[in-house]
Write a protein that holds these residues in place. Sequence first.
Motif, short mmCIF file in Angstrom:
data_model
loop_
_atom_site.label_atom_id
_atom_site.label_comp_id
_atom_site.label_asym_id
_atom_site.label_seq_id
_atom_site.Cartn_x
_atom_site.Cartn_y
_atom_site.Cartn_z
N TRP A 1103 2.70 3.28 0.54
CA TRP A 1103 1.29 3.68 0.68
C TRP A 1103 0.66 3.94 -0.68
O TRP A 1103 -0.47 3.53 -0.94
CB TRP A 1103 1.22 4.92 1.55
CG TRP A 1103 -0.14 5.48 1.68
CD1 TRP A 1103 -0.65 6.58 1.07
CD2 TRP A 1103 -1.21 4.96 2.49
NE1 TRP A 1103 -1.95 6.78 1.44
CE2 TRP A 1103 -2.32 5.81 2.31
CE3 TRP A 1103 -1.33 3.87 3.34
CZ2 TRP A 1103 -3.53 5.59 2.96
CZ3 TRP A 1103 -2.53 3.66 3.99
CH2 TRP A 1103 -3.62 4.50 3.79
N GLU A 1104 1.38 4.60 -1.56
CA GLU A 1104 0.83 4.92 -2.87
C GLU A 1104 0.54 3.65 -3.66
O GLU A 1104 -0.48 3.57 -4.37
CB GLU A 1104 1.80 5.81 -3.65
CG GLU A 1104 1.98 7.21 -3.09
CD GLU A 1104 2.85 7.23 -1.85
OE1 GLU A 1104 3.50 6.19 -1.57
OE2 GLU A 1104 2.88 8.27 -1.17
N SER A 1108 -3.22 2.70 -5.02
CA SER A 1108 -3.45 2.55 -6.46
C SER A 1108 -3.90 1.15 -6.81
O SER A 1108 -4.74 0.96 -7.69
CB SER A 1108 -2.18 2.92 -7.23
OG SER A 1108 -1.12 2.05 -6.87
N GLU A 1644 -8.92 8.83 2.53
CA GLU A 1644 -8.65 8.02 1.34
C GLU A 1644 -9.42 6.71 1.36
O GLU A 1644 -9.89 6.24 0.33
CB GLU A 1644 -7.15 7.73 1.27
CG GLU A 1644 -6.73 6.96 0.03
CD GLU A 1644 -6.97 7.73 -1.25
OE1 GLU A 1644 -7.64 7.19 -2.15
OE2 GLU A 1644 -6.52 8.89 -1.35
#
Length: 1782
Positions: A1103-1104, A1108, A1644
């Motif tokens: 997910w990160e 990013s 997000e």
Amino acid sequence: MAASAMPAEAEEAVRRVFGATRDGDSSPTSADTVRALSALESLACGSVLAKQDNKNGYACCVGDGPCTTIWNAGALAYRCRTCQVNDSSAICPDCFNAGDHEGHDYSLYVSEHGGCCDCGDELSWRREGSCPRHGGPGAAGSAAMEVDDRQEGEGKDRRGSSAGASTAPGFAPEVETDLRCLFDLVIARLLQVVLSNAAACHRRGSSALSARLAFENKDLARELLVWVSAKTEDSQTSRALACDSFLRPPRGGGRVGANLALSGLGALACAGLRKVLDENGGLEEDALSLSREPDKQSILLLLTSLRFLPSSLVDALTTCILRLTYDDRFKRVFTECMVVGYGRVCDVEMLSAVNEESGGHLGGRSMHRNFLTRLTVQLFNCPNTTLELVERNGLLDVVLGFLDDLLWRCCKAGEEVVDVRSAHIAEKVYGRTLGDIQMILEHRTTVVSHVLGRRFDLLEKILSSFSRLQGMNPYVRRTGDHVERENTDWVNGVMLESDMFLNMFDQICHGMGPAVANGVGEVTRNIRLMGARAIAAATRWSEEGSGDPSLAYDRILAGEAVSVNLPLHRVCARVTQFFASAAALGASGLEGEALGQAKMQNLLSFVQENRESLARLVDPLLKAQAFMIQIRLGLWVRNGDEVVKLQRTYNSAMWFWHEISWELDNFLLKCWVSTQKPEEALRTIVSGLGGGFLLGMAAPDEPAMEPEEADGRIRLIEELLGELCKIFLDRTCVYDPRESVRRSLMHWLFATERETHSKLTQMLALSHRNFKGVDEILGEIATYHEPRLQEHGQYQLKPEFWAEFDPHFALYTRADLQSALENAENSKDFTADMPFRGVSTSQGDPLRFLFAALTTRTFHQMTWAALSCCLRRPSGYAEGAVKTALHLIFHCLDQTTRGGLGGGQTEDPYSSLTAAGFSTADLTTSLCHRPGGVQPSILDMVRHIAGEKLEAGECCSDLKFGASKSLRAAASHVLGLLRCAGVAPRPGHDEEAAAAAAAGREEAEKQRKADRQAAVMAAFVAQQQAFLDTITDSDEEMEEGAAGGTVGVAQDEANGQAGPGYDLNCECALCKGEVKDTKSLCWVGHSQVSTFPLRGLGENKTWEAVVSRHKRLESEATGAGDLAAMAMVSCPPCPTSSAFDHGYGVIVKTCGHRLHYGCYMDYHTGLLESAKAGMRYEGMGVLSVADGEFLCPVCRRISNVPIPCSETDVSGKVKRPNIGALSKLTTLCHGTFASFADKFDDRLANGVSSGPNSRNEGLKNEAKLRTNLIHLIGWNASHLEVLLRRPEWVVEVEAARCAARGQLLALRELVRGATQLAGTKSLIESPCVVRVRAVLAALKGNPLVPPTLWGADESEQEQEQEGQGLALPLVREFLEENAPKALLGPPRFGHLALAPFSTLDSENFDLVTRHAPEFGQRGHVASALDPFRLHVESEIFHPGASSEGSGVCLKLSVLQAAAVFVLDTYRSAVSEHLALLRREDIREAEEVSRDAIDAVFQQAEDALRAILAGSGHGGGGLRSRLGDFVAAAVRPYERRAALFRLCAGQGDLDFEDLARGSCLGASEPADILTLLDRESRDFGRVWCPNAIPQAAAICLLQRRVVEVPTVAQVFANLSFSLVRVPPPLSPRPRLIELPPLYQTALVEWLDRKCLRCGKVPKEPALCLVCGALCCCAESCCKDSQTRGECTQHTLVCGSRTGVFLLLRQTGILILSGSHACLYSSPYLDAHGEEDPSLKRGKPLFLDKNRYEALNLLWATGAFDYDSKVLKHSHGGTRRAYSAEFY
């Protein structure tokens, strides 16, 4: 800075916006306004007011003050019931994430109107829940921010700041002076623009809508408001200056500042405003009529002109005012202005305004109503300020007066009752005013206490408003053939009454308890007085035109009007209900029965005070109840279906109206009973509800009635007795909230057996749905069942709570009761005696006086008559009535046994006899009384129901009522209780024996039924399992097809057939075996394009990483051209990766059913003809018939190809396949890819489908057929091998397992078909065979063809191209011309950076071809570079040397992996060395020669042998690392080779063994090292062509760099940390990793921009394959073919198969070919339920089982196979709303 210093363009903009106008000037544009404001701001203060935007678009202020975030409609916000003070409190996501809310009861919601953040405001949000930036825990100096109660009471306002905080110093004095001038200028110009438009409207006499449409300077005014709002966002000083400019009189001149230009412009603007006011005196007089205070004039002018402003301008004005209300003085003045101008602001015309941008028709409400909604929430949320407004400014007087005026407008001329057909009522214009009243009265400890204690006149105004609703929408029964036209007018009345009651009077009632506790004024006296006034008003209305209440039922049938809108009666009931509560007693300290007795005395005290009035208001209540009974009996069918809906709304707890309609009416009837003598009360109720015939019945043998009339009477008796149970036995109205919720939850679980949390909550009453103890109660009474796949979590009642089952639960419908009784009978924990329990509550029974009516002669008369009627006409309704009568008898016995039925009026013992001769209320006498001496008594009938044998001469001997088992058990229990109490005689010994025998017979019959049901279920399960085996288990079919048992052969011979055993599954699914032809049988198959093996080369995305990457691309403003590369996988270096791992391929699988090839052709031809003719056909909602799709006739899965079944002879040997069927298969697979290419690129599709390479040309050539099969086999084997890798989380899904089994079966048929073509003469000398033999010979050092470079021999190129067939050139051409670079592999190696490489890179491939001439042609090199491809080709094209070829391929794979290990380890070491070199150490290099490459290989070979020998710096550890590395690198090849051998062999295929990996063994590192010891002499260019590019790069490096170590030197002094780590076998590719909390993903991504259009999507869709953000179903990103962005993205990312997370919907969008599916969400709440569109807003957590099931469906390509996906799919050829819409 002088004005002349401004640029000319800016100076002209300033003149156009703020200066004097010239002839011919047009209205200033938005750009002019922005330019002018920027110039003046720079002139005044430079960049002091520059604002920094937050990443999420929020403006979260950092500091000790409150947060200043303001959001519009559609934004996300949080509510936390643990931290919020008011129901309307909310905070922004930034503050929520920064605070500590772990374990809190919070929800995320999409704001409907907009709002502002309450973080840091202690009057709206608790400090413990605020973030550290706004004074929450952890903030610096937070202890110093404590505010005592005295400061709060003396004027602390909602924002937690003192009144002087807005004047805190922030600017230099001269800057502050210029800013004052600038704000004066802007606000004066704003007022001038707004008032000029209003004045023009007044002069023209036009409507407000015309003024909004004709507003010329709309853009100018909006930009001015936006500027003021932005500049006052973060700075308290600038906010104070702006507020000061608003609060100055509008006629004042411009202030003199340090800058003369600003002063001059300000004076000019003020002069222009003064001129507008002077020329239009009505504007100023209108404002002065409201207030003459100078500081209110500007605000009042804006408010009075509000109706003339367009919606976009109102929205900007709302945001600006919200920003300014952070200043305490402005907020107070503005609120006072709102109070005095409330009638103008809330004018009906403005509240009814529509959005002018839609032309006044279908655009919905304008922002004018939203203006009030957003502001009043903030203005009236401070208790002390609101109380001050009520006391000093008459806030409630103004609002209630406006409401009364609004209701008066909705009345017909000459009437005082609201007309529900009024347009204002239908449009709910009253909603905004009621919302304001609710906001005011929510302050119960302040405002409500003040109203109850000191402002009784306001209570009278509220009663006056309710009186206008009394008797709305009357109904008259229609008769004859006429049916009234359907209308929903009743909905308007119900909504109006509900909103007024809940928003206004309910708030008063909730504040009564705190007011009594606080002792404010004469609270108790005023409450009693209010109740008395309400009762008197209801009585006056009831007596107007009322009749005898006991004839209410008959009067309605005769045509008298009846209304169920009785708000005055319900106000009486709610006030009276208060006196039956513990709150009315204050802190009494009583509990249990003592508390109940005290509450009853308090209630009776109030009732007796108003006895005379209460006694006369019963008629409308009885009419309403009789009306509902008649509707349920079907007597109002001529009035249409809407009356049925009205009845359901009135009686059902799942509707909001129930609590304030039926429940209060029922309670008021209970109170009325206490004002009457029990006999009279019961007689009036029974007669008024239609039961008068029961009271007048003397004998059941009266003149016979028609059967229909008699049945109608039985139904009426059942309804009547049910209503009596609700009136006399139900205690819902006096339960405490926890007891009421507990009882409701239990009874809904009785009816539903299992239910989800959300549905159980919806079944509760409206006031209990937010009860905080619901979860605790459910944990106490129910067992939670975890959600299974595609299901929700459910609660099931614990068995021990069946003892509390009440079949007369007031909220049950007939269907609910029937369901509950069925569940009770099926439960082993329920017994017939359980429902017979006395009425009890946890706080005592304040309504115990009601039981006096059950001990009267009238009750016994009614019971006897009801039983007599029902027992003589048995039916389901009769049995229900008998059950209810038994319960009433039980409660009569129970209360007689208890004694002490005090309360209410006493009975007259000398009243006359009843019609049947009941002369006394004594229970024993009445039960045994036999009317006329010959009629059965009540006791006789109960004995008959219980099944007791009666003597021949007894009265019930002629009755034939066949009671059900449950009814007999209930009657037996009641009879036993009567005997135990001495009321009925005990049975003799013979009767007891007969009863025991009857019970034994019943138990035996019950056991026989259970055994019979178990046998039926077992047979059904066996049949279902056989069907599933037929669909999914194809292993048995393959075993029979391969072995060809004796029975099957004999059957085939008898049918004149040869081949495998002919079982039921061998029948054609279309002709059902009518055509006995096994030679043309084909599997029903499906082919689709996929890139799944390519995904297996890359790492699964976290997910990160996805977040990013999007942030980086968003900041770089990536264009649409780079999105394709973003969707692809960057392939890391793989030592033995196959060509089938890269790019696109076609999956082929089967569902396991068969059909004849001819039947298939006829069926598909019929589908095409039906589609062409526009006729209906099967699967038209999901199929694309043009692409060859059809549904399997058996399992209804989507299919598009027939796969020929292999035939075997008697010995089990596979025969030569049908060439035509195989050709058709490859043609259709080619068509599948061509169709995909057509969708991807029209030019490419047109290029490959025309000319000699047409998809329908040349397939009769067996050489082309064979190479196409090679590609299909190799790619499907690679796909299946990757699929069979162990996932990270194992979840079995039947549809996905079926798809994997079907792919295995299809692969076996393809391998068999290709293998059996080996004996064809035309293939013996084909180019394919020549290539395989040449490669094998070249590896042995004995090439069969002269060494030639690629491109040297034109004829050989043509021959090779011809031999490869159609599928391979199409794939290669597609990849080379259309695929992004990321698809072809990582970047090529550079001159100095020895980066990893890919053999699919065209430049590297050419380099290998030039330096490996031993293989000759380019196709030979491709085979040598791909051990698995060479393995497949050698097994099929060169079967005579298959064992030799297998060994060669394994050796080739091992040596290539070893070369990568050596050279890549060297590369890592040298890369560190190169980082230390200087530029002058590098020299020029020439072209690399073959000898130089051989020298590098020689160095590598020496290093390899040294490693194998265990010498050197690494020793045995390096040898062990080499073995591990090579074993891991060759594992994919070994698994695929083993899978191919299994499919090519004659043995059985066990899918479970394959899934466990037990059949796909791999070599151990020790075996690999042994092979390397033996074969290391062949290490070089020929066996390791994959390392040639690395060797060439090393040659260049050694020539260009002065000092670079050799391979031997590196390995002699090698650091073990630089040694290549063994590559692990990648797990099965999966969708991207999702966060465990859904709100994290939503916050997000919701404000992220689409990389294609650069806008924030209205419906954002997150691709779960690659992590790209797309606009779903939006026009901004559609292409020329109107395909949505999701469809376009799916073509690149998933080959027409895509999975998207719809962020706003919380669901999954699946795109698969021509159809789309809205699939269930992988996120569930704490109760295992989905939350579509965040309707509940509770935290959602990732369910791993669901998400992994979705992963498996995606990996197997089973979206066309899963039944749920297909059920919810739409699209296909005939649907306009197709999959391409997204």
